[in-house]
Write a protein that holds these residues in place. Structure first.
Motif, PDB file in Angstrom:
ATOM      1  N   THR A  76      64.033  59.762 -72.205  1.00 57.50           N
ATOM      2  CA  THR A  76      63.070  58.764 -72.677  1.00 57.50           C
ATOM      3  C   THR A  76      62.790  57.644 -71.674  1.00 57.50           C
ATOM      4  O   THR A  76      61.915  56.828 -71.910  1.00 57.50           O
ATOM      5  CB  THR A  76      63.580  58.123 -73.976  1.00 57.50           C
ATOM      6  OG1 THR A  76      64.870  57.543 -73.726  1.00 57.50           O
ATOM      7  CG2 THR A  76      63.669  59.161 -75.095  1.00 57.50           C
ATOM      8  N   HIS A  77      63.545  57.561 -70.587  1.00 55.39           N
ATOM      9  CA  HIS A  77      63.363  56.511 -69.595  1.00 55.39           C
ATOM     10  C   HIS A  77      63.054  57.129 -68.230  1.00 55.39           C
ATOM     11  O   HIS A  77      63.286  58.314 -68.018  1.00 55.39           O
ATOM     12  CB  HIS A  77      64.623  55.655 -69.478  1.00 55.39           C
ATOM     13  CG  HIS A  77      64.945  54.887 -70.709  1.00 55.39           C
ATOM     14  ND1 HIS A  77      65.486  55.466 -71.841  1.00 55.39           N
ATOM     15  CD2 HIS A  77      64.816  53.574 -70.996  1.00 55.39           C
ATOM     16  CE1 HIS A  77      65.672  54.547 -72.764  1.00 55.39           C
ATOM     17  NE2 HIS A  77      65.270  53.382 -72.285  1.00 55.39           N
ATOM     18  N   VAL A  78      62.563  56.286 -67.319  1.00 54.28           N
ATOM     19  CA  VAL A  78      62.288  56.731 -65.951  1.00 54.28           C
ATOM     20  C   VAL A  78      63.066  55.836 -64.993  1.00 54.28           C
ATOM     21  O   VAL A  78      63.147  54.622 -65.181  1.00 54.28           O
ATOM     22  CB  VAL A  78      60.770  56.658 -65.636  1.00 54.28           C
ATOM     23  CG1 VAL A  78      60.500  57.022 -64.184  1.00 54.28           C
ATOM     24  CG2 VAL A  78      59.990  57.567 -66.564  1.00 54.28           C
ATOM     25  N   SER A  79      63.647  56.449 -63.973  1.00 54.57           N
ATOM     26  CA  SER A  79      64.402  55.712 -62.962  1.00 54.57           C
ATOM     27  C   SER A  79      63.933  56.120 -61.573  1.00 54.57           C
ATOM     28  O   SER A  79      63.555  57.271 -61.360  1.00 54.57           O
ATOM     29  CB  SER A  79      65.896  56.014 -63.109  1.00 54.57           C
ATOM     30  OG  SER A  79      66.624  55.370 -62.092  1.00 54.57           O
ATOM     31  N   ARG A  80      63.982  55.174 -60.655  1.00 52.53           N
ATOM     32  CA  ARG A  80      63.668  55.498 -59.264  1.00 52.53           C
ATOM     33  C   ARG A  80      64.953  55.912 -58.577  1.00 52.53           C
ATOM     34  O   ARG A  80      65.936  55.184 -58.599  1.00 52.53           O
ATOM     35  CB  ARG A  80      63.085  54.295 -58.544  1.00 52.53           C
ATOM     36  CG  ARG A  80      61.739  53.916 -59.079  1.00 52.53           C
ATOM     37  CD  ARG A  80      61.233  52.693 -58.374  1.00 52.53           C
ATOM     38  NE  ARG A  80      60.132  52.164 -59.147  1.00 52.53           N
ATOM     39  CZ  ARG A  80      59.046  51.661 -58.602  1.00 52.53           C
ATOM     40  NH1 ARG A  80      58.951  51.561 -57.303  1.00 52.53           N
ATOM     41  NH2 ARG A  80      58.076  51.227 -59.363  1.00 52.53           N
ATOM     42  N   THR A  81      64.960  57.085 -57.980  1.00 56.02           N
ATOM     43  CA  THR A  81      66.141  57.591 -57.283  1.00 56.02           C
ATOM     44  C   THR A  81      65.781  57.844 -55.827  1.00 56.02           C
ATOM     45  O   THR A  81      64.617  57.700 -55.427  1.00 56.02           O
ATOM     46  CB  THR A  81      66.637  58.907 -57.910  1.00 56.02           C
ATOM     47  OG1 THR A  81      65.694  59.948 -57.589  1.00 56.02           O
ATOM     48  CG2 THR A  81      66.795  58.801 -59.406  1.00 56.02           C
ATOM     49  N   ALA A  82      66.772  58.237 -55.044  1.00 54.55           N
ATOM     50  CA  ALA A  82      66.527  58.582 -53.639  1.00 54.55           C
ATOM     51  C   ALA A  82      65.578  59.768 -53.538  1.00 54.55           C
ATOM     52  O   ALA A  82      64.886  59.931 -52.539  1.00 54.55           O
ATOM     53  CB  ALA A  82      67.842  58.900 -52.945  1.00 54.55           C
ATOM     54  N   ASN A  83      65.504  60.590 -54.591  1.00 57.94           N
ATOM     55  CA  ASN A  83      64.614  61.760 -54.596  1.00 57.94           C
ATOM     56  C   ASN A  83      63.297  61.489 -55.317  1.00 57.94           C
ATOM     57  O   ASN A  83      62.607  62.417 -55.699  1.00 57.94           O
ATOM     58  CB  ASN A  83      65.320  62.942 -55.277  1.00 57.94           C
ATOM     59  CG  ASN A  83      66.520  63.397 -54.498  1.00 57.94           C
ATOM     60  OD1 ASN A  83      66.576  63.251 -53.293  1.00 57.94           O
ATOM     61  ND2 ASN A  83      67.497  63.946 -55.194  1.00 57.94           N
ATOM     62  N   GLY A  84      62.966  60.229 -55.525  1.00 58.37           N
ATOM     63  CA  GLY A  84      61.736  59.881 -56.236  1.00 58.37           C
ATOM     64  C   GLY A  84      62.030  59.512 -57.683  1.00 58.37           C
ATOM     65  O   GLY A  84      63.175  59.302 -58.064  1.00 58.37           O
ATOM     66  N   ASN A  85      60.984  59.438 -58.492  1.00 59.20           N
ATOM     67  CA  ASN A  85      61.157  59.093 -59.897  1.00 59.20           C
ATOM     68  C   ASN A  85      61.777  60.257 -60.666  1.00 59.20           C
ATOM     69  O   ASN A  85      61.469  61.415 -60.406  1.00 59.20           O
ATOM     70  CB  ASN A  85      59.816  58.719 -60.533  1.00 59.20           C
ATOM     71  CG  ASN A  85      59.312  57.389 -60.017  1.00 59.20           C
ATOM     72  OD1 ASN A  85      60.069  56.595 -59.468  1.00 59.20           O
ATOM     73  ND2 ASN A  85      58.024  57.140 -60.200  1.00 59.20           N
ATOM     74  N   GLY A 141      68.120  68.730 -61.362  1.00 60.95           N
ATOM     75  CA  GLY A 141      67.682  68.747 -59.976  1.00 60.95           C
ATOM     76  C   GLY A 141      67.288  67.411 -59.385  1.00 60.95           C
ATOM     77  O   GLY A 141      66.863  67.355 -58.225  1.00 60.95           O
ATOM     78  N   LYS A 142      67.412  66.311 -60.102  1.00 59.23           N
ATOM     79  CA  LYS A 142      66.949  65.012 -59.612  1.00 59.23           C
ATOM     80  C   LYS A 142      68.043  64.128 -59.038  1.00 59.23           C
ATOM     81  O   LYS A 142      67.761  63.095 -58.468  1.00 59.23           O
ATOM     82  CB  LYS A 142      66.220  64.248 -60.724  1.00 59.23           C
ATOM     83  CG  LYS A 142      64.908  64.866 -61.110  1.00 59.23           C
ATOM     84  CD  LYS A 142      63.931  64.768 -59.957  1.00 59.23           C
ATOM     85  CE  LYS A 142      62.566  65.285 -60.364  1.00 59.23           C
ATOM     86  NZ  LYS A 142      61.555  65.029 -59.333  1.00 59.23           N
ATOM     87  N   LEU A 143      69.310  64.509 -59.208  1.00 61.41           N
ATOM     88  CA  LEU A 143      70.404  63.684 -58.720  1.00 61.41           C
ATOM     89  C   LEU A 143      71.368  64.594 -57.975  1.00 61.41           C
ATOM     90  O   LEU A 143      71.777  65.631 -58.491  1.00 61.41           O
ATOM     91  CB  LEU A 143      71.092  62.993 -59.904  1.00 61.41           C
ATOM     92  CG  LEU A 143      72.069  61.872 -59.613  1.00 61.41           C
ATOM     93  CD1 LEU A 143      71.400  60.730 -58.845  1.00 61.41           C
ATOM     94  CD2 LEU A 143      72.641  61.328 -60.918  1.00 61.41           C
ATOM     95  N   PHE A 144      71.743  64.218 -56.746  1.00 55.16           N
ATOM     96  CA  PHE A 144      72.580  65.084 -55.908  1.00 55.16           C
ATOM     97  C   PHE A 144      74.061  65.018 -56.266  1.00 55.16           C
ATOM     98  O   PHE A 144      74.819  65.926 -55.964  1.00 55.16           O
ATOM     99  CB  PHE A 144      72.383  64.750 -54.431  1.00 55.16           C
ATOM    100  CG  PHE A 144      72.907  63.387 -54.050  1.00 55.16           C
ATOM    101  CD1 PHE A 144      74.179  63.240 -53.530  1.00 55.16           C
ATOM    102  CD2 PHE A 144      72.122  62.251 -54.216  1.00 55.16           C
ATOM    103  CE1 PHE A 144      74.662  61.995 -53.189  1.00 55.16           C
ATOM    104  CE2 PHE A 144      72.605  61.006 -53.879  1.00 55.16           C
ATOM    105  CZ  PHE A 144      73.883  60.882 -53.371  1.00 55.16           C
ATOM    106  N   ALA A 145      74.498  63.907 -56.891  1.00 62.76           N
ATOM    107  CA  ALA A 145      75.907  63.744 -57.270  1.00 62.76           C
ATOM    108  C   ALA A 145      75.993  62.763 -58.415  1.00 62.76           C
ATOM    109  O   ALA A 145      75.121  61.913 -58.591  1.00 62.76           O
ATOM    110  CB  ALA A 145      76.718  63.226 -56.086  1.00 62.76           C
TER     111      ALA A 145
END
Length: 174
Positions: free
Chosen positions: A107-116, A145-149
């Motif tokens: 339900t939320h969006v976060s900015r990560t090193a791999n984009g939103n 697939g959006k977070l490496f660790a």
């Protein structure tokens, strides 16, 4: 005699930074020992616990602090990240520890090193590293697939008494 005096002055100036570093480290060590003695005495006098829970982590070759944490009793490799707002689990790690999510949970969006990335807020019963354990930790799970660790961020770290980085060592104290 003049040559010896000039040579001694040259050596002193040449090694001034080394001498300053030694003096600073010695003073810091003495201050730390005094503060530790005072803290230990106060802790025993006030709480009667007899010991603090402290974990020391060495940085890996890449400079990151990686540890085995127990999240809800399950061992998970985490990257300790003081720059992360919260505990952030990879989708795969969340599944491994029994967190089942539906697409509608993101339900939320976060900015990560791999984009939103879409994220699902969760509350973890406990997060433990060594002797340090924090209960009811707010966290989130990133979509697949959006977070490496899995990141151990500030929703865990801010609940500790002390978080220090000293060179290649991270000190956590509860």
């Amino acid at each position: 005699m003049w040559v010896g005096s000039i040579a001694a002055t040259f050596l002193l100036v040449y090694h001034l930074d080394t001498i300053r570093g030694f003096v600073d480290r010695t003073a810091a060590f003495e201050d730390e020992a005094t503060a530790a003695d005072a803290h230990e005495s106060a802790a025993v006098a006030e709480a009667g616990s007899g010991f603090d829970r402290i974990v020391f982590l060495k940085a890996g070759d890449n400079g990151h602090f990686v540890a085995e944490a127990y999240i809800d009793g399950n061992p998970i490799q985490v990257l300790v990240d003081t720059g992360a707002t919260g505990v952030a689990l990879t989708y795969e790690d969340a599944e491994e520890i029994g967190i089942s999510l539906r697409d509608s949970d993101f339900t939320h969006v976060s900015r990560t090193a791999n984009g939103n990335a879409r994220i699902a807020p969760v509350t973890l019963s406990s997060v433990r590293i060594g002797d340090i354990e924090v209960k009811d930790v707010k966290a989130f799970v990133a979509e697949p697939g959006k977070l490496f660790a899995t990141l151990l961020g500030m929703t865990f770290l801010s609940r500790l008494e002390r978080v220090d980085i000293r060179g290649s060592e991270l000190v956590l104290q509860q």
